[in-house]
Design a protein around this motif. Structure first.
Motif, short mmCIF file in Angstrom:
data_model
loop_
_atom_site.label_atom_id
_atom_site.label_comp_id
_atom_site.label_asym_id
_atom_site.label_seq_id
_atom_site.Cartn_x
_atom_site.Cartn_y
_atom_site.Cartn_z
N VAL A 5 7.89 9.31 -14.13
CA VAL A 5 6.88 8.63 -15.17
C VAL A 5 5.35 9.17 -14.13
CG1 VAL A 5 8.00 7.05 -15.98
CG2 VAL A 5 6.54 6.48 -14.18
N LEU A 6 5.32 9.97 -13.05
CA LEU A 6 4.09 9.89 -12.68
C LEU A 6 3.49 11.91 -13.54
CD1 LEU A 6 4.37 9.28 -9.08
CD2 LEU A 6 2.87 8.05 -10.60
N ARG A 7 2.23 11.00 -13.57
CA ARG A 7 1.79 12.18 -14.05
C ARG A 7 0.95 13.77 -12.85
NH1 ARG A 7 -2.38 8.67 -16.87
NH2 ARG A 7 -1.24 8.39 -18.56
N PRO A 8 0.82 14.73 -12.53
CA PRO A 8 0.34 15.67 -11.83
C PRO A 8 -0.06 14.76 -10.63
CG PRO A 8 0.59 16.94 -13.45
CD PRO A 8 0.82 15.83 -14.48
N ASP A 9 -0.25 14.94 -9.75
CA ASP A 9 -1.49 14.43 -8.47
C ASP A 9 -0.65 12.68 -8.54
OD1 ASP A 9 -2.19 16.35 -7.48
OD2 ASP A 9 -3.27 17.11 -8.82
N GLY A 10 -0.20 12.09 -9.53
CA GLY A 10 -0.19 11.05 -8.96
C GLY A 10 0.36 10.28 -8.08
N LEU A 11 0.08 9.38 -7.95
CA LEU A 11 0.90 8.01 -6.47
C LEU A 11 2.05 7.49 -6.34
CD1 LEU A 11 -2.71 8.10 -5.33
CD2 LEU A 11 -1.52 9.83 -4.39
N PHE A 12 2.55 7.38 -6.11
CA PHE A 12 3.79 6.28 -5.38
C PHE A 12 3.38 5.23 -4.35
CE2 PHE A 12 8.07 4.99 -4.66
CZ PHE A 12 7.81 3.74 -5.43
N CYS A 13 3.12 4.28 -4.19
CA CYS A 13 2.55 3.73 -3.24
C CYS A 13 3.84 2.30 -3.02
CB CYS A 13 1.47 2.67 -4.30
SG CYS A 13 1.47 1.53 -2.33
N VAL A 27 0.57 -2.72 8.40
CA VAL A 27 -0.68 -3.52 8.07
C VAL A 27 0.47 -4.84 8.63
CG1 VAL A 27 -1.02 -2.80 5.73
CG2 VAL A 27 1.28 -3.81 6.07
N PRO A 28 -0.53 -5.72 9.14
CA PRO A 28 0.71 -6.96 9.79
C PRO A 28 1.98 -6.90 9.36
CG PRO A 28 -1.86 -7.46 9.23
CD PRO A 28 -1.22 -6.35 8.32
N SER A 29 2.31 -7.88 10.40
CA SER A 29 4.21 -8.42 9.96
C SER A 29 5.09 -7.57 10.03
CB SER A 29 3.44 -9.90 8.29
OG SER A 29 2.99 -10.61 8.41
N ASN A 30 4.01 -6.76 10.52
CA ASN A 30 5.27 -5.08 10.54
C ASN A 30 5.53 -4.48 10.15
OD1 ASN A 30 5.40 -6.18 13.71
ND2 ASN A 30 6.20 -7.99 12.87
N ASN A 31 5.16 -4.46 8.53
CA ASN A 31 5.39 -3.66 7.03
C ASN A 31 4.25 -2.27 6.83
OD1 ASN A 31 7.46 -6.10 6.74
ND2 ASN A 31 5.97 -7.01 4.88
N LEU A 32 4.29 -1.33 6.21
CA LEU A 32 4.26 -0.32 6.31
C LEU A 32 3.84 -0.48 4.60
CD1 LEU A 32 6.55 1.50 8.19
CD2 LEU A 32 3.90 1.04 8.85
N VAL A 33 2.42 0.00 4.20
CA VAL A 33 2.17 0.61 2.42
C VAL A 33 2.35 2.34 2.78
CG1 VAL A 33 0.51 0.90 1.15
CG2 VAL A 33 0.68 -0.63 2.38
N VAL A 34 3.64 2.38 2.04
CA VAL A 34 3.07 4.30 2.40
C VAL A 34 3.06 4.74 1.14
CG1 VAL A 34 5.49 6.28 2.56
CG2 VAL A 34 5.63 3.84 3.20
N ILE A 35 2.43 6.32 1.08
CA ILE A 35 2.00 6.78 -0.70
C ILE A 35 2.42 7.41 -0.63
CG2 ILE A 35 0.10 8.20 -1.50
CD1 ILE A 35 -0.29 4.55 -0.69
N TRP A 36 3.59 8.31 -1.80
CA TRP A 36 3.69 9.58 -2.02
C TRP A 36 2.93 9.99 -3.10
CZ3 TRP A 36 7.33 5.89 -0.45
CH2 TRP A 36 8.03 6.05 0.33
N LYS A 37 3.43 11.56 -3.33
CA LYS A 37 2.08 12.54 -4.19
C LYS A 37 3.41 13.39 -4.98
CE LYS A 37 -2.72 14.88 -4.93
NZ LYS A 37 -3.39 15.43 -4.51
N LYS A 38 3.41 13.07 -5.98
CA LYS A 38 3.44 13.76 -6.95
C LYS A 38 2.95 15.09 -6.73
CE LYS A 38 5.64 14.43 -11.84
NZ LYS A 38 5.34 13.97 -12.71
#
Length: 201
Positions: free
Chosen positions: A122-130, A185-196
């Motif tokens: 569903v992502l367009r070119p250069d779209g991001l998955f967070c 981020v706090p509470s030992n979690n992460l935010v991960v960003i992948w790019k199409k």
């Protein structure tokens, strides 16, 4: 005010996640949220990121909660939830960004793979998955509390568990997605960003 279910997990780290999205989604126009849950994240982020059209989604059973949060927020840029199961989803709409929080560890690994495949489609070119949540790095937990959390998940359902980030990177690559950024981020979690960067197979 409508009767709105409140999820503590959704409220946790909402400000740090917002700071990431404000930067990463600055050039995006529309977002698909996979697994909107109660709808708390959708209305919180859409309220400040008013350049985005935020598409909520979840299984039908969670739609009443999402609709209650949307109704109270009265935001013009949050769309009513669509029914979405990653194992069967076949969406024709495309998006600049996909967002999901606290989902990978409660899905089976096959469902996680299908979520990445859906994002790739569903992502367009250069779209991001967070993707936000707890992760392992190189097979190791970052804290003892996350190790205990993983054990509790697997005791509840052996198909659940905290996922290894490098395994997700390999999974993402098969769908044309490559990791761009990683935020602690706090509470030992992460935010991960992948790019199409390429077309999904």
């Amino acid at each position: 005010m409508h009767d709105r279910p409140f999820a503590e997990a959704a409220a946790r780290n909402v400000e740090p996640i917002f700071e990431v999205l404000r930067h990463e989604f600055r050039d995006s126009t529309d977002v698909l949220e996979i697994g909107s849950g109660t709808g708390q994240h959708a209305v919180y982020f859409a309220a400040s990121l008013d350049h985005l059209q935020w598409q909520t989604s979840d299984l039908e059973e969670n739609h009443p909660a999402i609709r209650a949060w949307i109704a109270d927020a009265r935001l013009p840029n949050v769309r009513e939830p669509i029914s979405l199961d990653v194992t069967t989803a076949d969406l024709s709409t495309s998006y600049d960004a996909v967002y999901s929080a606290n989902t990978a560890h409660i899905m089976s690994i096959d469902e996680v793979a299908r979520m990445f495949a859906l994002a790739g489609r569903v992502l367009r070119p250069d779209g991001l998955f967070c993707l936000y949540g707890p992760f392992r790095r190189f097979g190791e937990f970052n804290t003892e509390s996350n190790a205990r959390f993983d054990a509790s998940l697997r005791a509840r359902d052996p198909s659940m568990g905290i996922r290894d980030l490098e395994e997700l990177d390999a999974m993402a690559a098969t769908d044309g997605l490559h990791r761009q950024n990683l935020y602690a981020v706090p509470s030992n979690n992460l935010v991960v960003i992948w790019k199409k960067t390429t077309s999904a197979q």
